[in-house]
Design a protein around this motif. Structure first.
Motif, short mmCIF file in Angstrom:
data_model
loop_
_atom_site.label_atom_id
_atom_site.label_comp_id
_atom_site.label_asym_id
_atom_site.label_seq_id
_atom_site.Cartn_x
_atom_site.Cartn_y
_atom_site.Cartn_z
N TYR A 110 8.44 0.84 0.60
CA TYR A 110 9.05 1.47 -0.57
C TYR A 110 9.60 0.41 -1.54
CZ TYR A 110 8.63 6.29 0.87
OH TYR A 110 8.14 7.52 1.18
N PHE A 185 2.38 10.14 4.48
CA PHE A 185 2.79 9.78 3.12
C PHE A 185 3.16 8.29 3.08
CE2 PHE A 185 3.95 14.34 2.03
CZ PHE A 185 2.98 14.45 1.04
N ARG A 188 0.07 5.94 3.54
CA ARG A 188 -0.75 5.83 2.33
C ARG A 188 -0.06 4.96 1.29
NH1 ARG A 188 -0.70 11.72 2.40
NH2 ARG A 188 -2.27 12.43 3.88
N LYS A 189 1.25 5.14 1.18
CA LYS A 189 2.00 4.37 0.18
C LYS A 189 2.02 2.89 0.58
CE LYS A 189 6.09 4.34 -2.70
NZ LYS A 189 5.45 3.30 -3.45
N LEU A 191 -0.22 1.36 2.28
CA LEU A 191 -1.57 0.86 2.04
C LEU A 191 -1.79 0.57 0.55
CD1 LEU A 191 -4.19 0.24 3.53
CD2 LEU A 191 -4.86 2.61 3.23
N LYS A 192 -1.39 1.50 -0.28
CA LYS A 192 -1.59 1.34 -1.73
C LYS A 192 -0.78 0.14 -2.25
CE LYS A 192 0.28 4.07 -4.93
NZ LYS A 192 0.70 3.55 -6.22
N GLN A 196 -2.11 -3.44 -3.91
CA GLN A 196 -1.68 -3.94 -5.22
C GLN A 196 -1.08 -5.34 -5.11
OE1 GLN A 196 0.86 -0.74 -6.38
NE2 GLN A 196 -0.82 0.45 -7.21
#
Lengths: 205, 149
Positions: A110, A185, A188-189, A191-192, A196
């Protein structure tokens, strides 16, 4: 997803045959569910040399416990549950990352978005994704998936590749469907954000 | 329409299934290019995950497992046979002892009131059932531990 592609027999018929001594029927059980077990073992076990022993161990446990299967779920889900528990026991023994550590990883994830925007102001997230498309998304994604914790990897695979529902993943992992949803959730976050972050690193070199 | 940008959970939900979202979320996405871009990122990610090659074992798992099955079945049947044999021997032994010492047993119980005999029998049976139940529970627990470790 239908796992009984190899035979036309139902779960109940297959189990009845195995319990009456037909070992070839157990061969059908293995063939029908091998794909999902492979997904779990490959995603959770990092050492290739241990996967062979674990896969055999999973099916020997299935054979031993088949008499206690009450058809409360699909046979493939029940076998996947045994597979997941066997892999988890292996990870505990080898002291790999366990579900207890999953929250710490998620919290780090996060914070990652903030870190990116602070380090590289003015860059758009779509630029990262377009760049990745050019650099073969599949290869980069594979590397980034491998960096996730075993439980995250396994959940992402079961949901996106095996198309299992939150309930089914919950049955396999022994977690409530809400917890599975929350883990997914975060996975996935993570990973994304990781994708980036990696793109930015490459861009600086 | 929502004024604030969508949360990451809402973005993921929309990217997974745009039909099941609330109208206010759908309306916001139509007008917000930033949220739309975030959805596209996730959709791209999901497509990439789906396109990952499936792992498969480089050996014939079915053959390997089947080769190990007969021995475990044989072991199970041998174990069952041993249990039946032990129970049979036990019954025969107890019956023989009762038969041999029948006169002595009758003389012991002859002087005791029938109510006391019933009380003794009930107590003995209760203790026996409790012991058997405890032994069975321990057995199940140990077998469970053996199966998983």
């Amino acid at each position: 997803m239908n796992y009984n592609t190899g035979t036309n027999l139902t779960d109940r018929q297959l189990v009845d045959r195995v319990l009456s001594g037909d070992t070839n029927a157990f061969g059908s059980v293995v063939k029908n569910t091998e794909r999902m077990v492979a997904q779990i073992v490959f995603k959770m076990i990092p050492t290739p040399e241990d996967r062979k022993d674990l896969a055999q161990d999973i099916y020997l446990k299935v054979f031993k416990k088949l008499g206690s299967f009450k058809f409360g779920s699909k046979l493939s889900t029940w076998i996947a549950q045994i597979g997941y528990n066997t892999c988890l026991d292996y990870l505990r023994k080898k002291k790999f990352v366990l579900p207890g550590n999953i929250y710490e990883e998620a919290e780090t994830a996060y914070d990652m978005t903030d870190m990116i925007s602070n380090k590289f102001p003015g860059s758009s997230e779509m630029e990262a994704y377009n760049f990745m498309l050019q650099k073969d998304l599949s290869v980069i994604l594979k590397t980034e998936i491998e960096k996730l914790s075993p439980v995250y990897k396994m959940m992402i695979t079961l949901y996106h590749n095996e198309e299992l529902s939150y309930d089914e993943i919950g049955q396999i992992t022994g977690m409530p469907p809400g917890t599975v949803k929350s883990y997914l959730f975060r996975a996935r976050k993570t990973l994304k954000d990781s994708l980036q972050l990696n793109y930015k690193k490459e861009d600086l070199c | 329409m929502l004024i604030k940008h969508l949360t990451d959970e809402e973005i993921q939900l929309y990217a997974l299934n745009d039909q099941g979202c609330e109208t206010k979320i759908i309306e916001h996405i139509k007008l917000c290019s930033e949220c739309k871009a975030r959805i596209e990122e996730y959709q791209l990610l999901f497509t990439g995950i789906k396109q990952q090659p499936e792992p498969s074992f480089a050996f014939d798992l079915s053959a390997l497992v089947l080769a190990q099955l007969p021995s475990s079945r044989a072991l199970r049947s041998r174990n069952s046979l041993a249990v039946y044999l032990l129970v049979f021997i036990g019954i025969v032994l107890i019956s023989s002892l009762l038969y041999v010492f029948r006169d002595y047993m009758i003389s012991i119980f002859a002087g005791i009131a029938s109510l006391v005999i019933y009380l003794i029998l009930i107590t003995m049976l209760t203790v026996l059932v409790a012991l058997c139940f405890d032994m069975y529970k321990n057995y199940q627990k140990k077998m469970g531990a053996l199966d998983f470790y």
